[in-house]
Design an enzyme around this catalytic site. Structure first.
Site, PDB file in Angstrom:
ATOM      1  N   ASP A  43       2.640   5.256  -6.898  1.00  0.00           N
ATOM      2  CA  ASP A  43       3.966   5.098  -6.360  1.00  0.00           C
ATOM      3  C   ASP A  43       4.997   4.937  -7.144  1.00  0.00           C
ATOM      4  OD1 ASP A  43       3.105   5.464  -3.603  1.00  0.00           O
ATOM      5  OD2 ASP A  43       2.133   3.475  -3.841  1.00  0.00           O
TER       6      ASP A  43
ATOM      7  N   HIS B  61      -2.739  -2.532  -9.682  1.00  0.00           N
ATOM      8  CA  HIS B  61      -3.787  -1.808  -8.794  1.00  0.00           C
ATOM      9  C   HIS B  61      -4.907  -2.608  -8.638  1.00  0.00           C
ATOM     10  CE1 HIS B  61      -5.736   1.373  -6.731  1.00  0.00           C
ATOM     11  NE2 HIS B  61      -4.661   2.026  -6.448  1.00  0.00           N
TER      12      HIS B  61
ATOM     13  N   HIS C 218       0.941  -1.240   0.061  1.00  0.00           N
ATOM     14  CA  HIS C 218       0.044   0.011  -0.028  1.00  0.00           C
ATOM     15  C   HIS C 218       0.889   1.253  -0.004  1.00  0.00           C
ATOM     16  CE1 HIS C 218      -3.467   2.374   0.437  1.00  0.00           C
ATOM     17  NE2 HIS C 218      -3.954   2.238   2.032  1.00  0.00           N
TER      18      HIS C 218
END
Ligand code: ACO
Length: 427
Positions: A362, A306, A267
């Site tokens: 990210d 994702h 995460h």
């Protein structure tokens, strides 16, 4: 005519009409399906909530197939271009963009709450010199609960508003202190003139400059990054916030739990993991071999994939653009070429294409953070600052939702049937 789903139970031959609302059936409506009237009734089984809506929400909309993200209806690209983190936080919390007066008073309120009690400083000094700043952040947010016992009055609307402002204002201060602690430098007190992001940079980076002037390009880049991270509907950490909050724990305790969920490498810890991965690969010529290892199941391509987006994460597009602006100021991060090559290969490779794995938020954020001078361990902390308004908005929404109760999933028990205790000498 109301929409329904007809279910035929082959065990009994009975038919059930299950109402459909918003394209969804209620799991509780399945309970009437039983063979024997004394049975518990049918449940749905959904490990990791792959196909279960746990709430109705008006905060954030995502269409993962089309790569759409909107806060309160506003496209993320427009907010990233025109808004600020403080304004976006107001939007998430209140549902509407603020007027100029509302924005000013929101800024003043956050300024007022940005200080930490001196005992919090002492508390933070107790951590080892090399403590991970995310561990410091989540423990300290939890500790704030003991400083504000009034936060337990979660159904007091005015009191709740104060706790919300405290959280959004104090998390950056705690984050900055955690960082200064890890590099052994004295804490810098918040300053009201600089705004939330400028002030955060001052608390992080200030040495002896007076007055401290944040670099406007880096300040804006961080502002945009915070906007992009501000909410993402029912992700792991937000679900943790709602789940803990559903037991009526105070918002500091709930947010500490949300931050703990964010800490994990799948995460919010992913941006840190991306940087470590890029550094391990090292150079562009090593990329093909690394991709081969990933395809052989030896680790994951961090920053890719994702649960919801099965297209390019819209936040990754904005971040990539910000990365170039930051690099013009700081010089190019040498790992950018490794990242670009990874992305190029992965976007053409059948393994990633067939699984619809694209760069997520990210993939590039860590490169920007590193170019700005942050250590990788600070990356999830920066994510947590951005996500705080989202966690709090979702918590507020949950408290006002009459359908919500304490979160308590069911299980399918597959263990032993009843058996008699065996004394130690007989085992
Ligand atoms: N690298 C290689 N393969 C991957 C990756 C990846 N990053 N992500 C998924 N896969 C593969 C899985 O091995 C699986 O393959 P299989 O069908 O052959 O078994 C398939 O794609 C589906 O993956 P799941 O794990 O079922 O997908 P899930 O939705 O559960 O996971 C997650 C999503 C956790 C984000 C995953 O893609 C991942 O681990 N990514 C890397 C970590 C990361 O970047 N996390 C940040 C997410 S964004 C955020 O939290 C802010």
């Amino acid at each position: 005519m109301p929409e329904t789903l007809t279910i035929t139970d082959n065990r009994t031959g009975k038919q059930y009409e299950i109402p459909i609302t918003h394209g969804t059936i209620r799991a509780l409506d399945l309970r009437q399906i039983k063979v024997d009237p004394n049975e518990f009734g049918m449940m749905s089984y959904d490990p990791a909530y792959l196909n279960t809506a746990s709430c109705q929400s008006r905060v954030t909309f995502i269409d993962g197939d089309k790569g759409i993200l909107r806060y309160r209806g506003y496209p993320i690209e427009q907010l990233a271009e025109h808004s600020t983190f403080i304004e976006t936080a107001y939007l998430l919390l209140n549902g509407e963009l603020p007027s100029a007066t509302e924005l000013k008073s929101w800024e003043d309120e956050l300024n007022r709450h940005s200080m930490l009690h001196e005992n919090i400083k002492k508390f933070m000094e107790g951590f080892r010199y090399d403590a991970h700043p995310m561990g410091i952040l989540l423990s300290t947010v939890g500790a704030l609960s003991t400083f504000y016992p009034d936060a337990k009055q979660i159904f007091d609307k005015d009191g709740r508003a104060i706790q919300v402002a405290r959280l959004i204002a104090k998390v950056p201060t705690i984050a900055a202190y955690a960082y200064r602690h890890s590099i052994g430098q004295p804490y810098v007190y918040p300053e009201s003139e600089l705004g939330l992001v400028g002030n955060f940079l001052s608390m992080l980076l200030r040495r002896v400059e007076s007055p401290y002037k944040p670099n406007p390009i880096l300040e804006r880049a961080l502002d945009v990054l915070f906007i992009l991270h501000a909410d993402h509907e029912q992700n792991c950490s937000t679900s943790a916030m709602r789940s803990i909050g559903s037991s009526q724990a105070d918002p500091f305790a709930s947010l500490a739990g949300a931050a703990a969920a964010l800490y994990g490498p799948l995460h919010g810890g992913a941006n840190e993991a991306v940087l470590r991965m890029l550094a391990t690969i090292g150079t562009v010529d090593k990329v093909p071999n690394f991709v081969k290892q990933v395809k052989n199941g030896e680790g994951r391509l961090m920053g890719f994939g994702h649960r919801v987006y099965k297209a390019y994460d819209p936040r990754a597009t904005v971040i990539k653009d910000q990365a170039y602006r930051v690099f013009e100021e700081t010089g190019k991060n040498p790992l950018l070429d490794v990242a670009l090559e990874l992305e190029r290969i992965a976007l053409e490779d059948e393994y990633f294409v067939s699984r619809r794995l694209y760069p997520n938020v990210d993939f590039y954020s860590g490169l920007i953070y590193e170019a700005m001078g942050f250590k990788p361990s600070m990356f999830p902390v920066l994510f947590a600052i951005g996500r705080t308004p989202g966690w709090v908005s979702q918590w507020l929404e949950m408290l006002g939702d009459k359908e919500q109760k304490i979160a308590r999933p069911r299980q399918i028990y597959l263990g032993e049937n009843e058996r008699d205790y065996v004394s130690l000498d007989k085992r």
